[in-house]
Each structure stands twice: as C-alpha cells, then as structure tokens.
Design an enzyme around this catalytic site. Structure first.
Site, PDB file in Angstrom:
ATOM      1  CB  ILE A  12      -2.059  -3.521   4.923  1.00  0.00           C
ATOM      2  CG1 ILE A  12      -3.028  -4.024   3.836  1.00  0.00           C
ATOM      3  CG2 ILE A  12      -2.835  -2.848   6.052  1.00  0.00           C
ATOM      4  CD1 ILE A  12      -3.935  -5.164   4.275  1.00  0.00           C
ATOM      5  CG  ASP A  58      10.712 -16.649   7.224  1.00  0.00           C
ATOM      6  OD1 ASP A  58       9.861 -16.736   8.127  1.00  0.00           O
ATOM      7  OD2 ASP A  58      10.533 -17.070   6.063  1.00  0.00           O
ATOM      8  CB  SER A 124      -9.042 -12.151   6.151  1.00  0.00           C
ATOM      9  OG  SER A 124      -9.803 -12.149   4.989  1.00  0.00           O
ATOM     10  CE1 TYR A 148      -4.279 -14.939   3.619  1.00  0.00           C
ATOM     11  CE2 TYR A 148      -6.612 -14.729   3.076  1.00  0.00           C
ATOM     12  CZ  TYR A 148      -5.452 -14.203   3.618  1.00  0.00           C
ATOM     13  OH  TYR A 148      -5.475 -12.935   4.167  1.00  0.00           O
ATOM     14  CE  LYS A 152      -4.015 -13.838   7.213  1.00  0.00           C
ATOM     15  NZ  LYS A 152      -2.925 -13.130   7.880  1.00  0.00           N
ATOM     16  CE1 TYR A 176      -6.467  -5.640   9.209  1.00  0.00           C
ATOM     17  CE2 TYR A 176      -5.233  -6.621   7.397  1.00  0.00           C
ATOM     18  CZ  TYR A 176      -5.270  -6.074   8.663  1.00  0.00           C
ATOM     19  OH  TYR A 176      -4.101  -5.956   9.373  1.00  0.00           O
ATOM     20  CG  ASN A 198      -6.969  -8.979  -4.612  1.00  0.00           C
ATOM     21  OD1 ASN A 198      -5.820  -9.192  -4.284  1.00  0.00           O
ATOM     22  ND2 ASN A 198      -7.974  -9.649  -4.104  1.00  0.00           N
ATOM     23  NE  ARG A 291     -12.516 -14.439  -7.928  1.00  0.00           N
ATOM     24  CZ  ARG A 291     -11.917 -13.370  -7.406  1.00  0.00           C
ATOM     25  NH1 ARG A 291     -10.832 -12.887  -7.978  1.00  0.00           N
ATOM     26  NH2 ARG A 291     -12.382 -12.779  -6.334  1.00  0.00           N
ATOM     27  N   PRO A 292     -14.860 -19.431  -9.392  1.00  0.00           N
ATOM     28  CG  PRO A 292     -13.874 -21.376 -10.223  1.00  0.00           C
ATOM     29  CD  PRO A 292     -13.955 -19.893 -10.449  1.00  0.00           C
TER      30      PRO A 292
HETATM   31  P1  NAD Z   1       1.597  -7.985   1.334  1.00  0.00           P
HETATM   32  O1  NAD Z   1       1.980  -9.249   0.673  1.00  0.00           O
HETATM   33  O2  NAD Z   1       1.726  -6.722   0.568  1.00  0.00           O
HETATM   34  O3  NAD Z   1       2.409  -7.818   2.701  1.00  0.00           O
HETATM   35  C1  NAD Z   1       2.815  -8.924   3.464  1.00  0.00           C
HETATM   36  C2  NAD Z   1       4.270  -8.696   3.832  1.00  0.00           C
HETATM   37  O4  NAD Z   1       4.716  -9.780   4.640  1.00  0.00           O
HETATM   38  C3  NAD Z   1       5.199  -8.648   2.609  1.00  0.00           C
HETATM   39  O5  NAD Z   1       6.027  -7.520   2.724  1.00  0.00           O
HETATM   40  C4  NAD Z   1       6.005  -9.948   2.679  1.00  0.00           C
HETATM   41  O6  NAD Z   1       7.295  -9.789   2.155  1.00  0.00           O
HETATM   42  C5  NAD Z   1       6.007 -10.205   4.174  1.00  0.00           C
HETATM   43  N1  NAD Z   1       6.140 -11.602   4.578  1.00  0.00           N
HETATM   44  C6  NAD Z   1       5.389 -12.665   4.218  1.00  0.00           C
HETATM   45  N2  NAD Z   1       5.786 -13.760   4.884  1.00  0.00           N
HETATM   46  C7  NAD Z   1       6.807 -13.391   5.696  1.00  0.00           C
HETATM   47  C8  NAD Z   1       7.607 -14.065   6.635  1.00  0.00           C
HETATM   48  N3  NAD Z   1       7.479 -15.373   6.872  1.00  0.00           N
HETATM   49  N4  NAD Z   1       8.540 -13.363   7.307  1.00  0.00           N
HETATM   50  C9  NAD Z   1       8.717 -12.028   7.081  1.00  0.00           C
HETATM   51  N5  NAD Z   1       7.982 -11.348   6.202  1.00  0.00           N
HETATM   52  C10 NAD Z   1       7.024 -12.016   5.515  1.00  0.00           C
HETATM   53  O7  NAD Z   1       0.105  -8.167   1.865  1.00  0.00           O
HETATM   54  P2  NAD Z   1      -0.913  -7.111   2.483  1.00  0.00           P
HETATM   55  O8  NAD Z   1      -2.026  -6.954   1.531  1.00  0.00           O
HETATM   56  O9  NAD Z   1      -0.193  -5.932   2.986  1.00  0.00           O
HETATM   57  O10 NAD Z   1      -1.464  -7.972   3.700  1.00  0.00           O
HETATM   58  C11 NAD Z   1      -0.942  -7.859   5.008  1.00  0.00           C
HETATM   59  C12 NAD Z   1      -1.670  -8.850   5.904  1.00  0.00           C
HETATM   60  O11 NAD Z   1      -3.061  -8.583   5.878  1.00  0.00           O
HETATM   61  C13 NAD Z   1      -1.497 -10.302   5.465  1.00  0.00           C
HETATM   62  O12 NAD Z   1      -1.365 -11.102   6.627  1.00  0.00           O
HETATM   63  C14 NAD Z   1      -2.794 -10.608   4.750  1.00  0.00           C
HETATM   64  O13 NAD Z   1      -3.119 -11.972   4.819  1.00  0.00           O
HETATM   65  C15 NAD Z   1      -3.768  -9.764   5.550  1.00  0.00           C
HETATM   66  N6  NAD Z   1      -4.968  -9.405   4.786  1.00  0.00           N
HETATM   67  C16 NAD Z   1      -4.827  -8.781   3.566  1.00  0.00           C
HETATM   68  C17 NAD Z   1      -5.969  -8.456   2.834  1.00  0.00           C
HETATM   69  C18 NAD Z   1      -5.851  -7.812   1.473  1.00  0.00           C
HETATM   70  O14 NAD Z   1      -6.820  -7.885   0.701  1.00  0.00           O
HETATM   71  N7  NAD Z   1      -4.751  -7.173   1.131  1.00  0.00           N
HETATM   72  C19 NAD Z   1      -7.236  -8.735   3.349  1.00  0.00           C
HETATM   73  C20 NAD Z   1      -7.335  -9.356   4.588  1.00  0.00           C
HETATM   74  C21 NAD Z   1      -6.184  -9.680   5.303  1.00  0.00           C
HETATM   75  C1  WQD Z   2     -13.702  -8.458  -5.513  1.00  0.00           C
HETATM   76  C2  WQD Z   2     -14.885  -8.591  -6.463  1.00  0.00           C
HETATM   77  C3  WQD Z   2     -14.808 -10.597  -7.767  1.00  0.00           C
HETATM   78  C4  WQD Z   2     -11.261  -9.571 -10.101  1.00  0.00           C
HETATM   79  C5  WQD Z   2     -10.066 -11.407  -1.721  1.00  0.00           C
HETATM   80  C6  WQD Z   2      -9.777 -12.570  -0.824  1.00  0.00           C
HETATM   81  C7  WQD Z   2     -10.050 -12.223   0.611  1.00  0.00           C
HETATM   82  C8  WQD Z   2      -9.323 -10.936   1.022  1.00  0.00           C
HETATM   83  C9  WQD Z   2      -9.522  -9.836   0.024  1.00  0.00           C
HETATM   84  C10 WQD Z   2      -7.277 -11.496   2.111  1.00  0.00           C
HETATM   85  C11 WQD Z   2     -15.453 -10.013  -6.519  1.00  0.00           C
HETATM   86  C12 WQD Z   2     -14.701  -9.378  -8.658  1.00  0.00           C
HETATM   87  C13 WQD Z   2     -12.306  -9.531  -9.204  1.00  0.00           C
HETATM   88  C14 WQD Z   2     -11.544  -9.530 -11.493  1.00  0.00           C
HETATM   89  C15 WQD Z   2     -13.885  -9.376 -10.986  1.00  0.00           C
HETATM   90  N1  WQD Z   2      -7.915 -11.139   1.081  1.00  0.00           N
HETATM   91  N2  WQD Z   2     -13.603  -9.439  -9.633  1.00  0.00           N
HETATM   92  N3  WQD Z   2     -12.856  -9.430 -11.867  1.00  0.00           N
HETATM   93  O1  WQD Z   2     -12.454 -12.053  -3.664  1.00  0.00           O
HETATM   94  O2  WQD Z   2     -13.634 -10.255  -2.353  1.00  0.00           O
HETATM   95  O3  WQD Z   2     -11.440 -11.054  -1.598  1.00  0.00           O
HETATM   96  O4  WQD Z   2      -9.256 -10.293  -1.312  1.00  0.00           O
HETATM   97  O5  WQD Z   2      -7.689 -11.827   3.193  1.00  0.00           O
HETATM   98  O6  WQD Z   2      -9.667 -13.305   1.372  1.00  0.00           O
HETATM   99  O7  WQD Z   2     -10.572 -13.670  -1.231  1.00  0.00           O
HETATM  100  O8  WQD Z   2     -11.553  -9.678  -3.633  1.00  0.00           O
HETATM  101  O9  WQD Z   2     -10.647  -8.130  -5.285  1.00  0.00           O
HETATM  102  O10 WQD Z   2     -10.538 -10.609  -5.763  1.00  0.00           O
HETATM  103  O11 WQD Z   2     -12.746  -9.462  -5.818  1.00  0.00           O
HETATM  104  O12 WQD Z   2     -15.057  -9.288 -11.374  1.00  0.00           O
HETATM  105  O13 WQD Z   2     -10.642  -9.582 -12.342  1.00  0.00           O
HETATM  106  O14 WQD Z   2     -14.421  -8.308  -7.796  1.00  0.00           O
HETATM  107  O15 WQD Z   2     -15.567 -11.608  -8.381  1.00  0.00           O
HETATM  108  O16 WQD Z   2     -16.846  -9.888  -6.705  1.00  0.00           O
HETATM  109  P1  WQD Z   2     -12.375 -10.853  -2.864  1.00  0.00           P
HETATM  110  P2  WQD Z   2     -11.261  -9.469  -5.167  1.00  0.00           P
END
Ligand code: NAD
Ligand code: WQD
Length: 337
Positions: A12, A58, A124, A148, A152, A176, A198, A291-292
């Site tokens: 992101i 870091d 999240s 996790y 958040k 998000y 995911n 999935r649990p």
């Molecule tokens: P990502 O892992 O691709 O990006 C996270 C980045 O942070 C990485 O580049 C990693 O190297 C860096 N990082 C982690 N810990 C660090 C530290 N201590 N110091 C410096 N850099 C560090 O993940 P993303 O999907 O881009 O997610 C970005 C943020 O959004 C995260 O905080 C994640 O929890 C949150 N988020 C993601 C999702 C999702 O589904 N992708 C959903 C909700 C929230």
């Molecule tokens: C989406 C749907 C699965 C994989 C997770 C985190 C959440 C947030 C976003 C960070 C669900 C189904 C998935 C597969 C499947 N991250 N699925 N087969 O679980 O909604 O959210 O990512 O904040 O905290 O929990 O996303 O992409 O894992 O699953 O059927 O191989 O797809 O059961 O219904 P989820 P996901």
C-alpha cells in the site's frame, strides 16, 4: 509539502508514494525492507519521473528517526510500517506487539520533539468486534481475535490518547477493508513472500500455474452463495484516500477513525468468476472447510469517508481483477525477478 511515509516500499505504501509524488508532495520513506524490496520504490520513481528520499532502518529506532526529522521539514507522517500476517501474529505475538506498537510510539515521540502534529495511521477493519451488524460503521463495537488485530486496536488507542492530551496532534485512523489490485501500469503490486494467505494473490498465482488450485474456505456461510463476503477495495483508490486524509489532518485537530472501503461485498465465488471473465483465464478451485477465525460477511459503511474526506472508491471489481492479473503476469515472481 514533505510527507514521511513509513513502510513506503510495501504494497500500500508504494502505491501511496506514487499518488503523493503525482500530486506534487515531496516523499521521504523509512522502511527496513523486512517485507518489501527497494525495487518497488525505483519503479515508483520511474513511473512518476520524481525521486524519493529513502532511509533503510527500523522505524523503532528513535535516533535514526530524529536524524530524518532534523534533515527534512516533515508536515505529516503516514505510518504503514508494520507486520500484517494474522496467522504469524498468533505464533510470534511479542514480535508483532513490539514491531507495530514501538514503531508507532517512537514516531509520536520524535514528532512531538520536532513539532510535527499530523499522523495518518494504517488501521484495519479487523479492529471491529465480530458481533457487529453489517455494514460496519466507525461507531461499531471494537475487539479483536488475534495479536495482529490487537496491535492495530492498541495503536488506535495510543494515538487517540495522545491527541486527547495534546489537541494540536491531529490523527486520522484509516480502517482499510480488503485492499487488492495493483497500479494499472502493472509495474508495482502486491508481492507476498511464500505461499499467500490472502485471496487475490492466491488467485493470481493459481491462474499463473505457480499454485495448483485455490481452496475456497467454506461454502456454508449465511451469504448468497455460502462463501465468505468481503469489501474488496482497489489499492489505488485506497492510496488516494491517504492523500485526502493528509489534507484533512492538516486542516483539523483531534482523532478520527474512518473506514476505507467501497460499501459493496463480494463473495469468494464472485471474485473467482469476475477474475476468470475479466482476464479470460481459469482459476481451478476446490471447496474446503471454513478457515478458523473467519466470519461470513465483512463490509464497510463508507459514508464517513465521503462526508469528512470527500473520498469514495471509484474503481470496481473488474478493474481490481484486471490490474491484479496485469501485475502478476508482468512480474511472475514479484520484484524478485
Ligand atoms: P507490506 O508488508 O507490504 O508493507 C509494510 C512495510 O512496512 C514493508 O515494506 C515492511 O518492510 C515495512 N516494515 C515493517 N515493519 C517495519 C519497521 N519496524 N520499520 C520499518 N519498516 C517496517 O504491507 P501492506 O499491505 O502495504 O500494509 C501496510 C499497512 O497497512 C500495515 O500496517 C498493515 O497492517 C496495514 N493494513 C494492511 C491491510 C492489507 O490487507 N494489506 C489491511 C489493513 C491494514
Ligand atoms: C478473503 C476471503 C477467505 C484465501 C485479511 C486479514 C485482515 C486484513 C485483510 C490486515 C475470506 C477467502 C482466502 C484462500 C479463500 N489485513 N479465502 N481461500 O481474511 O478478509 O482479511 O486481510 O489488516 O486483518 O484478516 O482476507 O484475503 O485472507 O480472505 O477462500 O486461499 O477469501 O475465507 O472469505 P480476510 P483474505
């Protein structure tokens, strides 16, 4: 205006850096690359024709943060840096709490010292308790089921308390929903290491033949076709939401939690079928058990984002499926090619 983007090399973060540069902001990134690759930022520079100042360390390291704040006139911090794998957080909770919370506190401490008062936090939808009615609105019950998620929710609480104690400290907590897709160029995208957890990366790697088949986790939920329903949001829409949050934070005080979702829920089968149709490829799948930890439906009430930020998602499920596949096809092994 200069924005400090922690975790800017990640999925992101890289898309947000691109939108920030295109909008005329200066971008400084702090990332330790624990889950990303410098290549993402090089490609952002290529796509925008602009440069990023990158510091590899870091974000828990206060001394190094101080040198960044003294070298740059930072107006706002967008804090993406964090560990994000739900299952892993259950196995190594202390690593998750330490990484995600200490980085947030270190940033706040250094921001205070350098009089920087605008903070955008990557939260999240996982902070919502499981007993809420859909769609989820920001006033819903909060509570988590894994470390996790707690990092958040605790991060949100820390930031809320800091802004209560110091009214000049302006915080936007962005919750998000399910970010998917990639930049339309196909040059940057999601690059999970190992077997993806995911749905979308699993689908793209299955379509590519890297994985044999997708397992649909349960078809006995109380949803239209029995499979899980989620609010998938295009990562470019999500990135643009951050620009709106920066504008908001610099003009308002206090702490606001805001959902970034589309308000529309799609089932796992909807996504598989949309992906196959849009890209003219097959995604072999089998139905497996639930999935649990999963619940049937999760989708946002996105009205607060429109009211406060003037933001709403513009891209649809066809765009998300097309762009995810375009990225995966062009980069079958992600940035590691
Ligand atoms: P990502 O892992 O691709 O990006 C996270 C980045 O942070 C990485 O580049 C990693 O190297 C860096 N990082 C982690 N810990 C660090 C530290 N201590 N110091 C410096 N850099 C560090 O993940 P993303 O999907 O881009 O997610 C970005 C943020 O959004 C995260 O905080 C994640 O929890 C949150 N988020 C993601 C999702 C999702 O589904 N992708 C959903 C909700 C929230
Ligand atoms: C989406 C749907 C699965 C994989 C997770 C985190 C959440 C947030 C976003 C960070 C669900 C189904 C998935 C597969 C499947 N991250 N699925 N087969 O679980 O909604 O959210 O990512 O904040 O905290 O929990 O996303 O992409 O894992 O699953 O059927 O191989 O797809 O059961 O219904 P989820 P996901």
């Amino acid at each position: 205006m200069t924005i400090l983007v922690t975790g800017g090399a990640g999925y992101i973060g890289s898309h947000t850096c691109l939108e920030l540069l295109n909008a005329g902001y200066q971008v400084v990134v702090v990332d330790n690359l624990c889950n990303s690759d410098m290549e993402s930022l090089k490609r952002v520079e290529q796509l925008t024709g602009k440069s990023i100042t990158m510091y590899q360390f870091d974000a828990r390291d206060e001394k190094q943060l101080e040198s960044v704040f003294s070298n740059h006139n930072i107006a706002c911090v967008i804090h993406f840096a964090g560990l994000k794998a739900v299952g892993e957080s259950v196995s190594i909770p202390l690593t998750y709490y330490h990484n995600n919370l200490v980085s947030t506190m270190a940033l706040c401490k250094v921001m205070k010292k350098y009089n920087v008062s605008n903070f955008i936090f990557s939260s999240s939808a996982t902070v919502y308790a499981q007993d809420n009615e859909m769609p989820l609105h920001e006033g819903g019950h909060l509570g988590c089921t894994n470390p996790y998620g707690w990092t958040k929710l605790m991060g949100e609480q820390i930031l809320k308390d800091i802004s209560l104690a110091d009214p000049a400290f302006s915080v936007v907590l962005l919750r998000y929903f399910n970010p998917i897709g990639a930049h339309q160029s196909g040059m940057i995208g999601e690059d999970p290491s190992g077997i993806p957890n995911n749905l979308l990366p699993y689908i793209t790697q299955t379509a590519l033949g890297r994985l044999e088949r997708l397992t649909v986790h349960g078809n006995d939920y109380d949803t239209k076709d029995g499979t899980g329903v989620r609010d998938y949001i295009h990562v470019v829409d999500l990135a643009r939401g951050h620009l709106k949050a920066v504008e908001y934070a610099t003009k308002h005080q206090g702490c606001e939690a805001i959902n970034l979702g589309t308000g529309v829920g799609y089932s796992v089968l909807d996504i598989i079928h949309a992906f196959e149709k849009e890209n003219d490829v097959q995604v072999p799948y089998v139905i497996g058990p639930r999935r649990p930890g999963d619940i049937g439906s999760v989708y946002a009430d996105p009205r607060k984002a429109l009211d406060l930020l003037g933001w709403e998602a513009k891209l649809g499920i066809a765009d998300m499926c097309r762009d995810a596949w375009n990225w995966q096809k062009q980069n079958p092994r992600g940035y590691r090619e």
